[in-house]
Structure formats: structure tokens, C-alpha cells
Scaffold this active site. Structure first.
Site, PDB file in Angstrom:
ATOM      1  N   LYS A  68      38.820  41.686  38.822  1.00  0.00           N
ATOM      2  CA  LYS A  68      38.572  41.719  40.684  1.00  0.00           C
ATOM      3  C   LYS A  68      40.061  42.207  41.042  1.00  0.00           C
ATOM      4  O   LYS A  68      40.954  42.851  41.806  1.00  0.00           O
ATOM      5  CB  LYS A  68      37.319  41.583  41.002  1.00  0.00           C
ATOM      6  CG  LYS A  68      36.285  42.063  40.779  1.00  0.00           C
ATOM      7  CD  LYS A  68      35.385  41.545  41.989  1.00  0.00           C
ATOM      8  CE  LYS A  68      35.205  39.752  42.024  1.00  0.00           C
ATOM      9  NZ  LYS A  68      34.619  39.196  40.762  1.00  0.00           N
ATOM     10  N   ARG A 145      28.370  39.323  47.792  1.00  0.00           N
ATOM     11  CA  ARG A 145      27.777  38.540  46.993  1.00  0.00           C
ATOM     12  C   ARG A 145      26.685  38.534  47.197  1.00  0.00           C
ATOM     13  O   ARG A 145      25.993  38.070  46.112  1.00  0.00           O
ATOM     14  CB  ARG A 145      28.643  37.348  46.373  1.00  0.00           C
ATOM     15  CG  ARG A 145      30.131  37.446  46.302  1.00  0.00           C
ATOM     16  CD  ARG A 145      30.873  35.721  45.659  1.00  0.00           C
ATOM     17  NE  ARG A 145      32.183  36.047  45.264  1.00  0.00           N
ATOM     18  CZ  ARG A 145      32.264  35.217  45.132  1.00  0.00           C
ATOM     19  NH1 ARG A 145      31.425  33.951  44.360  1.00  0.00           N
ATOM     20  NH2 ARG A 145      33.402  35.107  44.335  1.00  0.00           N
ATOM     21  N   ARG A 179      42.650  31.227  31.320  1.00  0.00           N
ATOM     22  CA  ARG A 179      43.156  31.342  32.138  1.00  0.00           C
ATOM     23  C   ARG A 179      44.204  30.721  32.886  1.00  0.00           C
ATOM     24  O   ARG A 179      43.258  29.228  32.649  1.00  0.00           O
ATOM     25  CB  ARG A 179      42.284  31.788  33.733  1.00  0.00           C
ATOM     26  CG  ARG A 179      41.753  32.835  34.033  1.00  0.00           C
ATOM     27  CD  ARG A 179      40.997  33.180  35.042  1.00  0.00           C
ATOM     28  NE  ARG A 179      39.823  32.470  35.221  1.00  0.00           N
ATOM     29  CZ  ARG A 179      39.472  32.919  36.048  1.00  0.00           C
ATOM     30  NH1 ARG A 179      39.469  33.884  36.950  1.00  0.00           N
ATOM     31  NH2 ARG A 179      37.965  32.458  36.286  1.00  0.00           N
ATOM     32  N   ARG A 223      42.112  25.678  36.100  1.00  0.00           N
ATOM     33  CA  ARG A 223      41.224  25.230  36.876  1.00  0.00           C
ATOM     34  C   ARG A 223      40.371  24.875  37.276  1.00  0.00           C
ATOM     35  O   ARG A 223      39.967  24.353  35.633  1.00  0.00           O
ATOM     36  CB  ARG A 223      41.219  27.175  37.252  1.00  0.00           C
ATOM     37  CG  ARG A 223      42.179  27.632  38.261  1.00  0.00           C
ATOM     38  CD  ARG A 223      41.051  29.103  38.732  1.00  0.00           C
ATOM     39  NE  ARG A 223      39.815  29.144  38.913  1.00  0.00           N
ATOM     40  CZ  ARG A 223      39.124  29.911  39.421  1.00  0.00           C
ATOM     41  NH1 ARG A 223      40.019  31.470  39.691  1.00  0.00           N
ATOM     42  NH2 ARG A 223      37.908  30.521  39.326  1.00  0.00           N
ATOM     43  N   ARG A 234      28.359  30.292  36.758  1.00  0.00           N
ATOM     44  CA  ARG A 234      28.984  31.499  37.121  1.00  0.00           C
ATOM     45  C   ARG A 234      28.124  32.269  36.653  1.00  0.00           C
ATOM     46  O   ARG A 234      27.909  33.301  37.825  1.00  0.00           O
ATOM     47  CB  ARG A 234      30.193  31.130  36.972  1.00  0.00           C
ATOM     48  CG  ARG A 234      30.920  29.401  38.175  1.00  0.00           C
ATOM     49  CD  ARG A 234      32.524  29.664  37.939  1.00  0.00           C
ATOM     50  NE  ARG A 234      33.180  30.403  38.562  1.00  0.00           N
ATOM     51  CZ  ARG A 234      33.988  30.966  38.155  1.00  0.00           C
ATOM     52  NH1 ARG A 234      35.493  31.180  37.626  1.00  0.00           N
ATOM     53  NH2 ARG A 234      35.086  32.122  39.555  1.00  0.00           N
TER      54      ARG A 234
END
Length: 288
Positions: A68, A145, A179, A223, A234
Site C-alpha cells: 500500500k 482499518r 523486508r 522489523r 497480522r
């Protein structure tokens, strides 16, 4: 409306102030010239967008890791409107060592959704800053959300278009696990090399890694919430809490569902095509 009334009556003045400020800031943006007759991509006969005729008010939806921020940021630059990402707001607050940082760290590291009150607080600060700079229009990324948040947003402004980016779960997990962030320059990279065969008529999805330059290789960090267990948690939370948001906007005829065909080189031109945007036309207009 009921959700808004409950928040206004909350004993926390920050919550009420947040809603009031969001309403004022977004209404300022909405007051910019708009062309309601403009066609959007769900109309196959729509024409290209006139960059001088519209200040967009868009929302980007999609699972964690779908990209996104990447595509919203690119469109923000192209269209000349602010990209407001609540994920970035949360991460900035985590770095600030402010009063919310410890509470947010615990929530994020457990893969849970940040509460409406905290998100509204952070968003109100961002809108206040943008209002002072004279910003108009926006691309929201990561908000709303929940249906409750979507209802609040509907009460305070008119959303033109909601873009829902989609990828299979296997690809999402691989992307999140790949990531990396450079601890020195802060840039984001992805070391995952994704090649997923198509199933049940779906096309093959291939994404090349976004490798860092040599000076960043030794400084890459992951992260804390990018572990397989947390990523899957998640995703589960997203599908439980946020998919109703898709239905909310689908019922209003504002939802555009876009299946990403691959990485940025494959997806970016196709996204522009379905949005009826001509990248070169916008760049020439901006330079004029």
C-alpha cells in the site's frame, strides 16, 4: 454516527479533539475544487483524468505487506497530494520516545491492531500539520482499518475512491519476511525472491528482490514484527477486522479491487491503466 457520538462523549478530551480536527482538516481538503462527474476505473468506458480538474481524496486498503505504501506514495508524488500513512505515523511515534511509544511497541510487537483512539490521535496531529501547510486532497494508507473508522471518515469527508490491493497469502508472508531496513539511511529493501506458480486459474506471480546498495548491506535490520508467526497473526486480524471495510465501500460503489500481477515494474503501469492515469501527461502538467 453512533461511533462518532460515543467518541465525542468520551472522557478523554484528546479523542474528541482528534475527531474535531480530522473533520475540520478533511473538510478543508474537500472544499478544494472537485469534479464529481469524473469517471473511475470501475467504469470500463471512463476517460483519462484531467490533472487540473481534481484534488483526489482516495483510500488505499490491503493486507499488511501488500505494498500500500509503495503505490500510494508513487501516486501521491504523481498527483501532487499528500500521502498519509498511519503505519508511518505509528513508526514515527515509536522512534520519538513519546508517551505512547512504550504502549505502541507492545501492541506492534504482538502483531495486534492499534486502537481507534491512538490512531485518531496520531492522525489528528498529522492533519493539523498538513492544514498549517495548506495541504489539499490526500491519499490515506492504513486508515480506515475498521468499519467504525470508516463510518467516522464518512461523517467528516467524501471519499472518492478506495483502492484495494490484493496478493495471495503465501506471497504476502514471503514479502514480509524479506523486508529489511538500513539502520543508517532508513531506506527500505526486500531480499525475498518470489516466484509462485499460478493456481486455480490465477496467474504466476514473480517478484525480484529489491536489494540494497553495497554501503547498506552490513547495516540491514529486520522489523521486530516481521516474523512468520506475527505476520500470519497480522493477516488473520486483518481479514477478521478489516474485510468488512471492503464490504462497506463496495456497497457504496467506491471499491476498486486490484490484483497485483508482480513487483513494481509489472504492477505500476497496470495500476495506472486501471486508474485511467497517464504518467507522462501528469509530469508534463506539473512541469508547465
Amino acid at each position: 454516527m453512533a461511533a462518532m457520538i460515543r467518541l465525542f462523549r468520551s472522557s478523554s478530551s484528546s479523542s474528541s479533539n482528534s475527531i474535531s480536527l480530522i473533520s475540520r482538516s478533511l473538510s478543508t481538503a474537500a472544499a478544494s475544487e472537485t469534479v464529481k462527474s469524473q469517471s473511475y476505473p470501475h467504469n470500463p468506458h471512463s476517460t483519462s483524468v484531467d490533472p487540473k480538474a481534481k484534488t483526489v481524496q482516495w483510500v488505499f486498503l490491503g493486507c499488511p505487506g501488500v505494498g500500500k505504501g509503495t503505490y500510494a506514495s508513487r501516486l501521491s508524488t504523481l498527483l501532487g497530494v499528500p500521502h498519509i500513512a498511519t503505519g508511518d505515523l505509528v513508526r514515527d511515534e515509536l522512534k520519538s520516545s513519546g508517551p505512547l511509544s512504550k504502549q505502541l511497541a507492545q501492541i506492534v510487537n504482538q502483531g495486534k491492531l492499534v486502537s481507534d483512539e491512538i490512531i485518531l490521535n496520531l492522525l489528528s496531529k498529522r492533519l493539523e500539520s498538513g492544514e498549517a501547510k495548506g495541504e489539499a486532497g490526500f491519499i490515506l494508507d492504513g486508515f480506515p482499518r475498521t468499519v467504525r473508522q470508516a463510518e467516522i471518515l464518512t461523517e467528516v469527508t467524501d471519499i472518492d475512491l478506495v483502492v484495494n490491493l490484493k496478493l495471495p497469502e503465501r506471497v504476502l508472508v514471503e514479502k514480509c519476511l524479506g523486508r529489511r531496513i538500513c539502520s543508517e539511511c532508513g531506506k527500505n529493501f526486500n531480499v525475498a525472491s518470489i516466484d509462485v506458480a499460478g493456481e486455480n486459474g490465477a496467474p504466476r506471480i514473480s517478484m525480484a528482490p529489491l536489494n540494497p546498495p553495497s554501503q547498506c548491506v552490513s547495516k540491514l535490520i529486520t522489523r521486530a514484527d516481521d516474523t512468520e508467526a506475527i505476520v500470519k497473526e497480522r493477516l488473520s486480524i486483518y481479514w477478521d477486522k478489516s474485510q468488512p471495510v471492503e464490504d462497506f465501500y463496495r456497497s457504496q460503489g467506491k471499491l476498486l479491487e486490484f490484483d497485483l500481477p508482480g513487483g513494481i515494474p509489472e504492477s505500476w503501469p497496470k495500476l495506472l491503466e486501471v486508474l485511467n492515469l497517464d504518467e507522462q501527461e501528469y509530469k508534463l502538467s506539473a512541469a508547465a
